[in-house]
Design a protein around this motif. Structure first.
Motif, PDB file in Angstrom:
ATOM      1  N   THR A  96       0.833  -1.207   0.000  1.00  0.00           N
ATOM      2  CA  THR A  96       0.000   0.000   0.000  1.00  0.00           C
ATOM      3  C   THR A  96       0.864   1.252   0.000  1.00  0.00           C
ATOM      4  O   THR A  96       0.567   2.239  -0.707  1.00  0.00           O
ATOM      5  CB  THR A  96      -0.927  -0.010   1.219  1.00  0.00           C
ATOM      6  N   ALA A  97       1.950   1.220   0.801  1.00  0.00           N
ATOM      7  CA  ALA A  97       2.840   2.380   0.856  1.00  0.00           C
ATOM      8  C   ALA A  97       3.514   2.620  -0.492  1.00  0.00           C
ATOM      9  O   ALA A  97       3.653   3.777  -0.942  1.00  0.00           O
ATOM     10  CB  ALA A  97       3.887   2.179   1.952  1.00  0.00           C
TER      11      ALA A  97
ATOM     12  N   GLU B  46       2.349   1.834  -3.464  1.00  0.00           N
ATOM     13  CA  GLU B  46       1.345   2.360  -4.385  1.00  0.00           C
ATOM     14  C   GLU B  46       1.062   3.838  -4.110  1.00  0.00           C
ATOM     15  O   GLU B  46       0.932   4.647  -5.053  1.00  0.00           O
ATOM     16  CB  GLU B  46       0.059   1.550  -4.264  1.00  0.00           C
ATOM     17  N   SER B  47       0.967   4.217  -2.848  1.00  0.00           N
ATOM     18  CA  SER B  47       0.721   5.611  -2.503  1.00  0.00           C
ATOM     19  C   SER B  47       1.884   6.497  -2.941  1.00  0.00           C
ATOM     20  O   SER B  47       1.687   7.606  -3.495  1.00  0.00           O
ATOM     21  CB  SER B  47       0.495   5.764  -0.999  1.00  0.00           C
TER      22      SER B  47
ATOM     23  N   ALA C  86       1.846   6.856  -6.756  1.00  0.00           N
ATOM     24  CA  ALA C  86       0.803   7.791  -7.193  1.00  0.00           C
ATOM     25  C   ALA C  86       1.199   9.234  -6.902  1.00  0.00           C
ATOM     26  O   ALA C  86       0.971  10.148  -7.727  1.00  0.00           O
ATOM     27  CB  ALA C  86      -0.505   7.449  -6.501  1.00  0.00           C
ATOM     28  N   GLN C  87       1.833   9.482  -5.740  1.00  0.00           N
ATOM     29  CA  GLN C  87       2.291  10.822  -5.411  1.00  0.00           C
ATOM     30  C   GLN C  87       3.385  11.273  -6.369  1.00  0.00           C
ATOM     31  O   GLN C  87       3.427  12.449  -6.788  1.00  0.00           O
ATOM     32  CB  GLN C  87       2.792  10.853  -3.965  1.00  0.00           C
TER      33      GLN C  87
ATOM     34  N   THR D 104      10.872   2.150  -6.119  1.00  0.00           N
ATOM     35  CA  THR D 104      10.475   2.538  -4.764  1.00  0.00           C
ATOM     36  C   THR D 104      11.413   1.873  -3.770  1.00  0.00           C
ATOM     37  O   THR D 104      12.053   0.851  -4.059  1.00  0.00           O
ATOM     38  CB  THR D 104       9.034   2.116  -4.457  1.00  0.00           C
TER      39      THR D 104
ATOM     40  N   LEU E  92       7.278   9.537   1.674  1.00  0.00           N
ATOM     41  CA  LEU E  92       6.101   9.525   2.544  1.00  0.00           C
ATOM     42  C   LEU E  92       6.478   8.873   3.869  1.00  0.00           C
ATOM     43  O   LEU E  92       7.029   7.753   3.890  1.00  0.00           O
ATOM     44  CB  LEU E  92       4.951   8.748   1.895  1.00  0.00           C
TER      45      LEU E  92
ATOM     46  N   GLU F 107       2.094   3.961  10.269  1.00  0.00           N
ATOM     47  CA  GLU F 107       1.886   2.580   9.815  1.00  0.00           C
ATOM     48  C   GLU F 107       2.723   1.610  10.639  1.00  0.00           C
ATOM     49  O   GLU F 107       2.264   0.513  10.986  1.00  0.00           O
ATOM     50  CB  GLU F 107       2.238   2.456   8.337  1.00  0.00           C
TER      51      GLU F 107
END
Length: 455
Positions: free
Chosen positions: A84-85, A87-88, A91-92, A135, A161, A166
């Motif tokens: 999830t991290a 993907e976030s 996207a950012q 990433t 991020l 988390e």
């Protein structure tokens, strides 16, 4: 010039051999420690009862399963969080790139986006300069974060991020896993102890019943511990022990009836034989006949007494008497020439006993010492105990280990006899609540101690 490389190789070889020896010592030390730990665990487990062994085994198995499942759930949760991290962050990064392509600069209000950020991990920077979007996740450091980077105009555009929240959620999740796992293990241990408690109780009942049977309670039974058709090993054991006890009881009762019947049937012809022997004219053969008839009558009376003791129908007539004077009178009436040592006749300790049965016990022990031991035979009274000691070869090992057996006289050195004297002494002692202890004296000889209940 040529010696330097060789010396360098020799030094490296020595260091390598030293490292190997150190590694071998470390392995031996680890192996020794593991073996010592296994021995300690084995010694500790041997001191536990079956109930706690089963509970510990069940708890250990549940703990192993709980740890395995917890690790799998932790890994799955951590993988989900990382995915999830990533993907976030990606996207950012896409939004930041679009803004950068339109304006030629990074929005300064976004502190997590930068061009050629100095904090960018080197591996991620190299991957981005190679023309790949990548990433990078840091969860174990003091400042957890996820990075996303891509090349842009010979530079690296990156987005960072933070993952502190988390990681805190993941640690809280791990604590909940540990708590629930500990609860499951504790419940499993308690359930195992409860289940094993019944098994242990049934086994203890079987052991107690077996001990009662060994003490002569032939009617002792474990009883049913489940349905007859149940596949229960403990129930099968209980039925087997009860069957064995019933068979043993029938055989022993048949033997006791046979002994009593034989002794009873011999009394009438022996009485006639004794009368006939008394009518014989005085002579050496007559004396021999009378002696053998008397011995046979004594043996018959002993057999009848043993039969009564086996049937447990004897009831004592208890009285309170001074032990020293009582024993002194028994020795005087015995006619063996044995006297009470150390002035024991003045002993004032009172005991509750049956004088007739106590006389039978002491007389048999003294007769056994005179017949099978060696003089001097000493009888002493101390408190509530009477000790009869001889200076012969001592009791045989099997008598000390298993107790006296009828018609077994022991070693050849202790002479001949019917082997009923000690049997009767122990049986009469049980009737009056006394205890007879047999042992050999280190300096030589056999010793029998009668301990009586006080008044």
């Amino acid at each position: 010039m040529r010696a330097a490389p060789r010396l360098g190789r020799e030094g490296a070889g020595r260091r390598l051999r030293a490292a190997r020896r150190a590694l071998a010592r470390l392995a031996r030390s680890a192996w020794t420690g593991a073996r010592a730990l296994v021995r300690r665990v084995r010694v500790f487990s041997q001191g536990l009862s079956l109930r706690w062994k089963i509970a510990a085994a069940l708890a250990g198995g549940c703990a192993l399963v709980a740890v395995t499942i917890g690790l799998l759930i932790h890994q799955a949760r951590a993988a989900q969080l990382v995915s999830t991290a990533r993907e976030s962050a990606t996207a950012q990064l896409v939004r930041v790139r679009q803004l950068y392509e339109l304006t030629g600069q990074v929005d300064q209000s976004d502190a997590d986006a930068a061009v050629d950020d100095g904090r960018l991990p080197s591996a991620l920077r190299e991957s981005a300069l190679a023309g790949r979007r990548a990433t990078f996740v840091e969860l174990d450091g003091p400042d957890p974060a996820v990075w996303a980077a891509r090349p842009i105009g010979g530079q690296v555009l990156s987005v960072r991020l933070p993952l502190a929240a988390e990681r805190a959620d993941l640690r809280e999740f791990d604590r909940e896993l540990v708590a629930w796992g500990a609860l499951v293990v504790a419940l499993a241990a308690l359930g195992g102890a409860a289940l094993a408690s019944r098994l242990s109780r049934e086994l203890r009942t079987a052991a107690a019943t077996a001990r009662r049977i060994s003490r002569g309670e032939l009617d002792a039974r474990i009883g049913p511990s489940g349905p007859d058709n149940a596949r229960n090993e403990v129930a099968e054991l209980a039925r087997a022990v009860d069957t064995m006890a019933a068979s043993l009881q029938r055989r022993l009762e048949a033997e006791q009836r046979f002994t009593a019947d034989v002794a009873h049937e011999l009394r009438t012809p022996l009485t006639g034989l004794h009368t006939a022997a008394e009518l014989l004219p005085p002579s050496r053969p007559t004396e021999l006949v009378r002696d053998r008839v008397a011995a046979l009558r004594t043996l018959t009376e002993d057999l009848l007494e043993v039969a009564r003791l086996d049937a447990r129908v004897e009831r004592p007539a208890l009285e309170v008497r001074p032990l020293g004077a009582l024993v002194e009178g028994i020795l005087r009436r015995g006619g063996t020439g044995v006297e009470l040592a150390d002035g024991g006749g003045r002993e004032s300790t009172l005991v509750r006993t049956d004088p007739r049965r106590l006389e039978r016990i002491v007389a048999n022990l003294v007769a056994n010492a005179c017949r099978h031991g060696a003089s001097p035979v000493e009888v002493t009274v101390t408190g509530t105990t009477v000790t009869v000691r001889d200076h012969g070869p001592g009791f045989p090992a099997h008598v000390l280990r298993d107790g006296p057996q009828r018609f077994v006289t022991g070693s050849r050195e202790r002479g001949q006899g019917s082997g009923l004297g000690l049997t009767i002494a122990l049986g009469q002692a049980e009737v009056i609540g006394a205890r007879v202890t047999l042992h050999n004296v280190e300096s030589g000889g056999a010793s029998a101690t009668v301990t009586l209940p006080g008044a």
